[in-house]
Design an enzyme around this catalytic site. Structure first.
Site, short mmCIF file in Angstrom:
data_model
loop_
_atom_site.label_atom_id
_atom_site.label_comp_id
_atom_site.label_asym_id
_atom_site.label_seq_id
_atom_site.Cartn_x
_atom_site.Cartn_y
_atom_site.Cartn_z
N GLU A 295 -17.19 -13.91 -21.96
CA GLU A 295 -15.83 -14.20 -21.48
C GLU A 295 -14.87 -13.03 -21.69
OE1 GLU A 295 -16.60 -16.62 -19.99
OE2 GLU A 295 -18.09 -17.58 -21.22
N THR B 132 -20.17 -15.20 -14.07
CA THR B 132 -20.81 -13.90 -14.27
C THR B 132 -22.04 -13.72 -13.38
OG1 THR B 132 -20.05 -13.91 -16.56
CG2 THR B 132 -21.81 -12.37 -16.01
#
Length: 709
Positions: free
Chosen positions: A458, A171
């Site tokens: 996630e 990320t």
């Protein structure tokens, strides 16, 4: 070590909270100055059980051997107590997390390789979550699944023995779910046979990386591979972050992103890279590699372009399983406390004294519904999580990935929905605990804050739902054309019939409430509702596609598509729950699980906007069936949460204690507040004293002078 305080200082007087000694509470069955009088409540509830709790525990764990395995896995934490963590500052939280984790694992490092079930047992019983969730949950599986055999010999032994601590680094500050849009680059330098890792813009800074802020030594960096100006998409690179003194490597900036709503023992971090060089061999190479002269070579075994995301699929499956574990903590606390807590007279119209008997709050119908709904959801998620772990076996080696699309889509939808439901359920259960649920010592407030990030991590809830929606739309179109559809989509098969209509495919209306107690009928209703919502969503999407670009049409249809996925996931959970309930071998346990499956299905009908899809008369029959089901579950509510077998050291709750001595625990926990170490409080002299009438305060609890005039 602890920032909480030793309450023994209050046992003599004067002390900061009193001029006299504060006597220690003493649990018992009769109320007194020192006793809440609730010691008999939960034993009485347990005596009502219709089944053996240990046998139900075996059902949830997957058998007697698995129960024994779970208890062995969590045994290193026996005798430990970190319940005072609610008083700790972040630096102490982090330090204690590392000490606690390494202490529990030290004797087993390199000797036991945990299975996915083992990891789920650890997650369900974690006492001080933090940095190592990334190391074992993401970093290790990615090395095992994406690194070449030679690379695994370099890195796996060190990972398993914690000689290197790794994080999964995907990320970015400006990108999360859109992995293809990541901005970090890995440019190959053919002359030096190195990759140059760089975050070229601010939005490329790696962000939200659990364990990176202070603990990790290495990272698996997801970056865009560039060779001689040509982009080859996102690949994974092993990067050392810190040197032997645990300081950042040259060209690296990294640290903690700051305090969060919860999970503050986790040093969630950021990473900025300024042309950091790593060896060519540090690109994970199970499925592809770059030759010294800069040629990009794919493995012959790489037949599925989504293989890079297999780790994330496994992770999402683990998060489905964990959702049941975290919700189990909350419903255990709320159920036990709802039985202990009494509020409101049994007979409000004939109450001669203020000490007249009061009603346990679990027996207020709305409270019972809220608690039992979440209890049934917990069991449903646990059975669904078991299904996910079983089905991962078909893709475990990453060699045969024929079922990956089906499993990936199911994992996406269920991860999105179950984490969302668990977070919402935990918050509602916290509210079921009334004002005490707002205290961190309640346990339920802390667990809720520590868990809620999982709805986003996630894969955001909505993004996951829409990812699953693409699979459902394709499956519906395939079913219409061929009559074939994947296992979880079997209910779509009817659309292939030449004379298909939703009206003809619907199950017959119920003639009595008993019909709604039939699990097969509840499954049929869920399947029909899912099919109906999916057909509606696909119809809107198809109409939009005729005049708009694909992505625009998809975006405009997103609300109906998410509704369809929600219905699909509930149907999958209902079907799995019903199937697993019927497979329970012990007769008494099976009867109790069947009741919970009914509760799950009926509460979905009540709460998920089915009014109108089934008519008013049918809805009234369903409500009567729900009342019957709640009455059947009520005597088993405490045994059913006891079956989760969550130790008090994991619950860390004054409200949810196994012994039910709630009021003693609340009072003793209050004494531990660091604010109680001194009196007056810090700042009293500087900020408050000059405003007070000190002469008036010298004669406490006497008539004010004005009253004598």
């Amino acid at each position: 070590m602890s920032a909480s305080i030793d309450t023994s200082q209050f046992r003599t007087g004067p002390n900061p909270v009193s001029l006299h000694a504060v006597r220690e509470t003493a649990p018992g069955e009769e109320q007194s100055e020192l006793c809440g009088g609730t010691a008999h409540v939960l034993p009485g509830e347990r005596a009502r059980a219709s089944f053996e709790v240990e046998k139900m525990t075996n059902v949830l764990d997957g058998g007697v051997e698995q129960t024994a395995r779970r208890r062995f896995i969590i045994s290193p934490t026996e005798g430990q107590d970190v319940g005072d963590k609610v008083y700790w500052e972040r630096s102490l939280l982090l330090s204690e997390h590392v000490r606690h984790f390494m202490g529990a694992h030290e004797d087993y490092l390199g000797k036991i390789i945990p299975t996915r079930s083992d990891a789920a047992f650890m997650s369900d019983n974690s006492m001080l979550t933090g940095s190592f969730i990334n190391h074992y949950g993401l970093f290790l599986p990615t090395i095992a699944g994406q690194a070449s055999g030679e690379q695994q010999t370099w890195w796996l032994p060190r990972t398993l023995t914690c000689q290197m601590i790794g994080v999964y680094c995907q990320t970015e500050l400006g990108h999360g779910s859109n992995v293809r849009g990541l901005r970090t680059t890995a440019t190959y330098d053919k002359e030096r046979q190195q990759f140059v890792l760089h975050t070229p813009v601010l939005q490329a800074v790696k962000w939200w990386i659990s364990g990176m802020g202070k603990v990790a030594t290495h990272a698996l960096v997801y970056a865009q591979l560039v060779i001689e100006g040509k982009e080859y998409g996102v690949h994974i690179f092993l990067l050392q972050l810190r040197d032997r003194d645990h300081r950042p490597i040259a060209g690296i900036e990294l640290g903690d992103v700051g305090p969060k709503m919860g999970d503050n023992a986790n040093d969630t971090g950021f990473l900025r890279l300024d042309h950091v060089r790593i060896p060519r061999e540090h690109m994970l190479a199970r499925w592809q590699h770059v030759t010294p002269d800069g040629r990009y070579v794919k493995s012959e075994k790489k037949t599925n372009p989504r293989v890079h995301y297999a780790t994330m699929v496994f992770t999402r499956g683990g998060m489905i399983k964990a959702a049941g574990g975290w919700l189990a903590r909350a419903v255990t606390i709320a159920a036990r406390y709802s039985c202990v807590r009494k509020q409101g007279f049994l007979d409000t119209r004939s109450t001669p004294t203020h000490t007249a008997p009061e009603r346990a709050v679990i027996d207020y119908r709305m409270q019972m519904y809220r608690v039992l709904k979440q209890l049934s959801l917990t069991y449903a998620i646990k059975f669904t999580g078991n299904w996910m772990l079983d089905n991962f076996k078909s893709i475990e080696t990453l060699e045969d990935l024929s079922s990956l699309p089906e499993i990936a889509a199911t994992a996406a939808g269920l991860k999105g929905l179950t984490t969302f439901l668990a977070a919402n359920g935990m918050e509602d259960l916290r509210k079921c605990c009334g004002g005490h649920g707002y205290l961190l010592s309640s346990g339920i407030a802390n667990h809720t804050a520590d868990y809620v990030w999982q709805t986003t991590a996630e894969g955001d809830y909505v993004v996951m739902m829409l990812q699953c929606a693409r699979f459902l739309v394709k499956s519906l179109e395939a079913a219409q054309a061929t009559g074939k559809c994947p296992g979880p989509c079997g209910y779509m098969r009817a659309v292939h019939e030449s004379n298909f209509s939703l009206e003809r495919s619907a199950p017959p209306p119920a003639a009595s409430p008993d019909r709604f107690l039939d699990l097969a009928y509840l499954v049929q209703l869920h399947e029909q509702f899912a099919l109906s919502t999916l057909i509606d969503a696909n119809a809107q999407f198809s109409a939009q596609k005729k005049t708009l670009p694909y992505d625009e049409a998809w975006n405009n249809s997103a609300v109906l598509l998410c509704t369809a996925v929600r219905a699909h996931c509930f149907t999958f959970m209902m079907s799995t729950f019903a199937d697993q309930a019927q497979r329970v071998e012990d007769e008494n346990c099976r009867a109790a699980v069947v009741q919970l499956a009914r509760m799950f299905g009926l509460s979905n009908i009540m709460d998920n906007n089915w009014n109108g899809w089934i008519n008013h008369a049918q809805l009234q029959l369903a409500k009567r069936a729900l009342d019957t089901t709640m009455d059947a579950i009520r005597p088993d509510v405490v045994p059913l949460v006891d079956a989760f077998d969550i130790p008090d050291r994991v619950l860390q709750s004054a409200l949810g204690r196994y012994d039910g001595n709630v009021y003693e625990a609340l009072f003793e926990a209050a004494l531990k507040s660091p604010l109680n170490t001194s009196d007056p409080f810090s700042g009293y002299k500087e900020h408050l004293e000059r405003f007070l009438d000190l002469e008036f305060m010298e004669k406490p609890n006497e008539l004010v002078p004005e009253a004598r005039l």
